[in-house]
Scaffold this active site. Structure first.
Site, short mmCIF file in Angstrom:
data_model
loop_
_atom_site.label_atom_id
_atom_site.label_comp_id
_atom_site.label_asym_id
_atom_site.label_seq_id
_atom_site.Cartn_x
_atom_site.Cartn_y
_atom_site.Cartn_z
N SER A 26 -1.53 1.78 11.11
CA SER A 26 -1.68 2.66 9.95
C SER A 26 -1.05 4.02 10.21
CB SER A 26 -3.16 2.84 9.59
OG SER A 26 -3.73 1.63 9.15
N GLY B 123 -8.95 6.86 -4.87
CA GLY B 123 -9.43 7.94 -5.74
C GLY B 123 -10.92 8.19 -5.58
N THR C 61 0.86 -1.19 0.00
CA THR C 61 0.00 0.00 0.00
C THR C 61 0.90 1.24 0.00
OG1 THR C 61 -0.10 0.36 2.40
CG2 THR C 61 -1.57 -1.33 1.48
N CYS C 62 0.28 2.41 0.09
CA CYS C 62 1.08 3.64 0.12
C CYS C 62 1.90 3.74 1.40
CB CYS C 62 0.19 4.87 -0.04
SG CYS C 62 -1.03 5.08 1.27
N TYR D 261 -9.44 2.69 8.07
CA TYR D 261 -10.13 1.42 7.78
C TYR D 261 -9.92 0.96 6.35
CZ TYR D 261 -13.59 -2.15 8.93
OH TYR D 261 -14.21 -3.34 9.20
N GLU D 262 -9.29 1.79 5.51
CA GLU D 262 -9.05 1.39 4.12
C GLU D 262 -8.14 0.16 4.03
OE1 GLU D 262 -7.59 4.86 2.17
OE2 GLU D 262 -9.57 5.77 1.95
N GLN E 165 -7.62 -3.45 1.42
CA GLN E 165 -6.31 -3.74 0.81
C GLN E 165 -5.81 -5.12 1.24
OE1 GLN E 165 -4.59 -0.21 2.45
NE2 GLN E 165 -4.73 0.94 0.54
N GLY F 179 -9.51 4.52 -8.47
CA GLY F 179 -9.54 3.29 -7.68
C GLY F 179 -10.16 3.59 -6.33
N LYS F 180 -9.95 2.72 -5.35
CA LYS F 180 -10.63 2.90 -4.05
C LYS F 180 -10.26 4.22 -3.41
CE LYS F 180 -11.83 0.62 0.23
NZ LYS F 180 -11.79 -0.62 1.03
#
Length: 408
Positions: A113, A198, A57-58, A119-120, A124, A195-196
């Protein structure tokens, strides 16, 4: 490596880097796309590893799985990344056994996180495991572990305020615009990538800036048109990127391209631009970042934003950890019981043999369904005794003796 003796908690590892010890430019060197993911799994199979998954992830890139040692996983991961193993090791954390299990639970809950309680990460994590499962790299252990993590995450979300309020990277981007831009609803906004992250960013822009002056561009144009139609926005083709960048005052980049999509030539001599890059690796060319007319913000800067919501979330951490502790204990109990499966299977076979022995004349007159019920009762009772006190050999013999005594 399919034996239950190898696939236990003590041989489970996680190796990764995240925002705590590496900035976005370093994390970008180890971002994994689906092609790289598939190649890593193929190499894992060649080494005899068949229960592995990767979360990229980022905020992090992590590889999880069973291995003889942690560096077996590190070598696999770095074999497909831009960054080398030495760079990875300088920022990496490696966890093994119960510490690795605890880490998965913390990640799934949003405790690890960059924005506490984000919660994203749940979506992922699901996608990461789904990909591995499609490639047949998810076995009973990983399936049970991830299901337990998701159950824990759901309980935390429903019973605490750890994810309460509106704080995420996508929301932080909108907060930044509100604080730094005068009358943002009058500005031309361009969003690249739907995407999610975005999509969430787009909806926050509409809700909190109260504007529809937003143009969407996506590699798959139908997705941009679909979201634009849903929210009453504009959509443009990727072929018109230069033109749309020229017109935009604010540009948000939420793409997952391995190469920059916003180049120096797009933004120089085109007026002042605020660019918010939510991508890892960066999707804004370095030469473009340093232009005088460009003000650039990345995910690390956004994640430093603090407010009352985050203070409230911090107060919920002990509750979340208590839930995790309970679910980890249940998972450990399940792992312990897995060790007894071969013995219980052997016991079942032996009980069926005893039923068919001539000594047990009743076996010829007893309904097969009743026989199966009786055998299952003995197995359940034996499993229960094992759970209380681990004496597998003794309990095997005791189960046979109890069975024989009830048949005489």
């Amino acid at each position: 490596m399919d034996t239950p003796y190898f696939k236990n908690i003590s041989n489970f590892y996680v190796a990764g880097i995240n925002y705590k010890k590496s900035d976005a430019s370093v994390r970008g060197q180890f971002a994994i796309n689906n092609d790289q993911y598939q190649s890593i799994l193929q190499k894992a199979a060649e080494q005899g590893l068949n229960e592995v998954f990767i979360l990229s992830t980022c905020n992090r890139t992590e590889i999880y799985g069973f291995a003889y040692c942690s560096y077996q996983l590190v070598d696999l991961l770095c074999s497909e990344t831009v960054g080398d193993m030495e760079t990875f090791k300088n920022s990496a954390y490696i966890k093994n056994g119960i510490e690795a299990i605890e880490h998965v639970f913390s990640v799934g809950a949003g405790l690890d996180s960059q924005i506490l309680g984000d919660y994203e990460i749940v979506g992922q994590l699901k996608n990461a495991v789904k990909f591995a499962k499609e490639q047949k790299f998810v076995g009973a252990f990983t399936e049970r572990l991830v299901n337990s993590v998701l159950q824990s995450s759901k309980l935390i979300k429903n019973n605490t305020e750890l994810s309460g309020g509106t704080v995420s990277v996508s929301f932080a981007a909108v907060q930044y615009i509100r604080r730094k831009v005068v009358n943002p609803s009058s500005k031309n906004i361009l969003l690249l990538g739907v995407g999610k992250i975005g999509r969430n960013t787009c909806k926050n822009l509409v809700d909190y800036l109260e504007t529809t002056n937003i143009t969407l561009i996506n590699r798959s144009p139908e997705k941009a048109h679909e979201l634009a139609g849903e929210l009453g926005l504009h959509a443009a083709s990727l072929d018109n990127l230069s033109e749309e960048v020229q017109k935009a005052d604010i540009i948000l980049v939420a793409t997952n391209s391995p190469e920059p999509v916003i180049l120096k030539e797009h933004v120089e001599h085109s007026g002042d631009k605020l660019i918010i890059d939510l991508s890892i690796p960066y999707n804004v060319e370095e030469a473009a970042q340093h232009l005088q007319n460009v003000s650039l913000v990345n995910v690390d800067e956004l994640s430093k934003m603090k407010d009352e919501t985050l203070k409230m979330r911090l107060a919920e951490v002990p509750k979340a950890k208590a839930i995790i502790k309970e679910l980890i204990q249940e998972f450990e109990e399940w792992c312990e019981m897995r060790k007894h499966v071969p013995m219980l299977k052997a016991l079942k076979v032996k009980l069926k043999e005893l039923y068919s022995h001539p000594h047990y004349t009743k076996a010829t007159t007893t309904c097969p369904k009743t026989i199966d019920t009786h055998i299952q009762r003995v197995l359940n009772e034996t499993a229960g005794k094992i759970k209380i006190q681990n004496q597998r050999g003794c309990q095997y013999i005791a189960a046979l003796n109890d069975f024989i005594s009830t048949r005489n």
